[in-house]
Motif scaffolding. Structure first.
Motif, PDB file in Angstrom:
ATOM      1  N   ALA A 104      -6.647  29.486 -57.761  1.00 28.16           N
ATOM      2  CA  ALA A 104      -8.020  28.695 -58.030  1.00 28.16           C
ATOM      3  C   ALA A 104      -8.681  29.151 -59.064  1.00 28.16           C
ATOM      4  CB  ALA A 104      -8.931  28.851 -56.742  1.00 28.16           C
ATOM      5  N   PRO A 105      -9.476  28.576 -60.172  1.00 27.10           N
ATOM      6  CA  PRO A 105     -10.145  29.001 -61.198  1.00 27.10           C
ATOM      7  C   PRO A 105     -11.386  29.333 -60.811  1.00 27.10           C
ATOM      8  CG  PRO A 105     -10.239  26.609 -61.188  1.00 27.10           C
ATOM      9  CD  PRO A 105      -9.380  27.035 -59.996  1.00 27.10           C
ATOM     10  N   LYS A 152       4.627  25.693 -59.163  1.00 24.49           N
ATOM     11  CA  LYS A 152       3.738  24.727 -59.036  1.00 24.49           C
ATOM     12  C   LYS A 152       3.105  24.115 -60.360  1.00 24.49           C
ATOM     13  CE  LYS A 152       0.371  24.687 -55.830  1.00 24.49           C
ATOM     14  NZ  LYS A 152       0.688  23.596 -55.151  1.00 24.49           N
ATOM     15  N   LEU A 153       3.114  25.091 -61.384  1.00 23.99           N
ATOM     16  CA  LEU A 153       2.737  24.678 -62.928  1.00 23.99           C
ATOM     17  C   LEU A 153       3.856  23.837 -63.404  1.00 23.99           C
ATOM     18  CD1 LEU A 153      -0.054  26.424 -62.463  1.00 23.99           C
ATOM     19  CD2 LEU A 153       0.668  27.054 -64.884  1.00 23.99           C
ATOM     20  N   LEU A 158      -1.787  21.288 -61.875  1.00 24.42           N
ATOM     21  CA  LEU A 158      -2.535  22.313 -61.615  1.00 24.42           C
ATOM     22  C   LEU A 158      -3.246  23.165 -62.832  1.00 24.42           C
ATOM     23  CD1 LEU A 158      -3.926  24.449 -59.488  1.00 24.42           C
ATOM     24  CD2 LEU A 158      -1.751  25.763 -59.549  1.00 24.42           C
ATOM     25  N   ALA A 159      -2.413  23.241 -63.968  1.00 28.11           N
ATOM     26  CA  ALA A 159      -2.738  24.183 -64.977  1.00 28.11           C
ATOM     27  C   ALA A 159      -4.166  23.594 -65.586  1.00 28.11           C
ATOM     28  CB  ALA A 159      -1.878  24.008 -65.864  1.00 28.11           C
ATOM     29  N   THR A 160      -4.500  22.064 -65.410  1.00 29.88           N
ATOM     30  CA  THR A 160      -5.678  21.590 -66.090  1.00 29.88           C
ATOM     31  C   THR A 160      -7.148  22.004 -65.232  1.00 29.88           C
ATOM     32  OG1 THR A 160      -5.534  19.543 -64.666  1.00 29.88           O
ATOM     33  CG2 THR A 160      -4.465  19.573 -66.729  1.00 29.88           C
ATOM     34  N   ALA A 161      -6.739  22.693 -64.186  1.00 31.71           N
ATOM     35  CA  ALA A 161      -7.893  22.997 -63.346  1.00 31.71           C
ATOM     36  C   ALA A 161      -8.533  24.509 -63.848  1.00 31.71           C
ATOM     37  CB  ALA A 161      -7.688  23.251 -61.988  1.00 31.71           C
ATOM     38  N   VAL A 175      -2.916  28.851 -70.553  1.00 33.87           N
ATOM     39  CA  VAL A 175      -2.830  28.680 -69.074  1.00 33.87           C
ATOM     40  C   VAL A 175      -1.364  29.007 -68.540  1.00 33.87           C
ATOM     41  CG1 VAL A 175      -2.877  27.599 -66.943  1.00 33.87           C
ATOM     42  CG2 VAL A 175      -5.071  27.436 -68.800  1.00 33.87           C
ATOM     43  N   TYR A 176      -0.585  28.252 -69.178  1.00 35.17           N
ATOM     44  CA  TYR A 176       0.837  28.215 -69.046  1.00 35.17           C
ATOM     45  C   TYR A 176       1.553  29.707 -69.426  1.00 35.17           C
ATOM     46  CZ  TYR A 176       1.736  23.624 -67.358  1.00 35.17           C
ATOM     47  OH  TYR A 176       1.589  22.479 -66.480  1.00 35.17           O
TER      48      TYR A 176
END
Length: 233
Positions: A104-105, A152-153, A158-161, A175-176
């Protein structure tokens, strides 16, 4: 077939939960660790977790309780990671642990409580270094959790979160790189992102980047599953 007077008794097995909570902080992947305030492994770093309170407590409810008691965190989406039950993994006896994962971010600073002397966000690279010496088999559990997050990425959005409401592709790439732990070629990354239908959509005016060049802004698209997936190098 066992007879009623057979002396065999089922082994005594204790059920526990462990939590792998991951977030990004300062462009690095971090895991939540606590300092154990009791034996065994007094003073060692470990994942938040503990035993079920009694035979009536739900397993996920126990995981949420331990996360709240040991780190002061709540309202975190948990998903099952794996079950760990090898003999000898806990010096207190035969312990089977159900591990949960959360990615989670913008998670807050943890607050230690109950049998945790301290709680903090630790860079994953530091947590998995040989010098870290995590308690029990938590090195393996963290490794499994990080691998699940990296997968998951590859397959989800999910990365956009972990980006702001609007972001550049360069910021999404960061993020990646943080989760995967690798450097990515910008042109190849741009091509893959644009080729994944519904991953991101253009939004807003151009933004000036630190090098002075304008960059297009994007926002999260309607997709939840990436097709094709963002394969790791």
């Amino acid at each position: 077939m066992l007879m009623p007077d057979d002396p065999w008794q089922p082994p005594r097995i204790l059920l526990a939960v462990d939590l792998v909570i991951l977030t990004l902080r300062e462009a690095r992947l971090h895991v939540l660790l606590v300092e154990r305030g009791i034996d065994p492994f007094l003073g060692a770093l470990a994942l938040p977790g503990g035993f079920l309170r009694d035979e009536h407590e739900d397993i996920e409810a126990a995981a949420r309780r331990e996360l709240s008691e040991e780190a002061g965190l709540s309202d975190v989406h948990l998903e099952p990671l794996a079950v760990y039950g090898e003999p000898g993994r806990d010096p207190r006896g035969r312990v089977v642990s159900v591990a949960y994962l959360a990615i989670a971010p913008r998670l807050p600073e943890p607050v230690a409580g109950t049998d945790a002397a301290d709680a903090s966000w630790t860079p994953v690279d530091d947590a998995l270094a040989p010098s870290a010496k995590l308690a029990f088999d938590h090195h393996r559990i963290v490794t499994d959790g990080v691998e699940r997050a990296r997968t998951k990425l590859e397959h989800s959005t999910l990365a956009t979160a972990f980006c702001a409401e609007t972001f550049t592709i360069s910021e999404l790439q960061q993020v990646y790189e943080a989760v995967w732990g690798v450097r990515l070629d910008p042109r190849n990354f741009y091509r893959k992102v644009q080729g994944a239908g519904g991953f991101i959509v253009a939004d807003g005016p151009l933004r000036k980047t630190p090098n002075g060049r304008p960059a297009r802004l994007f926002k999260a698209g309607p997709a939840h599953v990436l097709n094709p997936p963002m394969a790791r190098p």
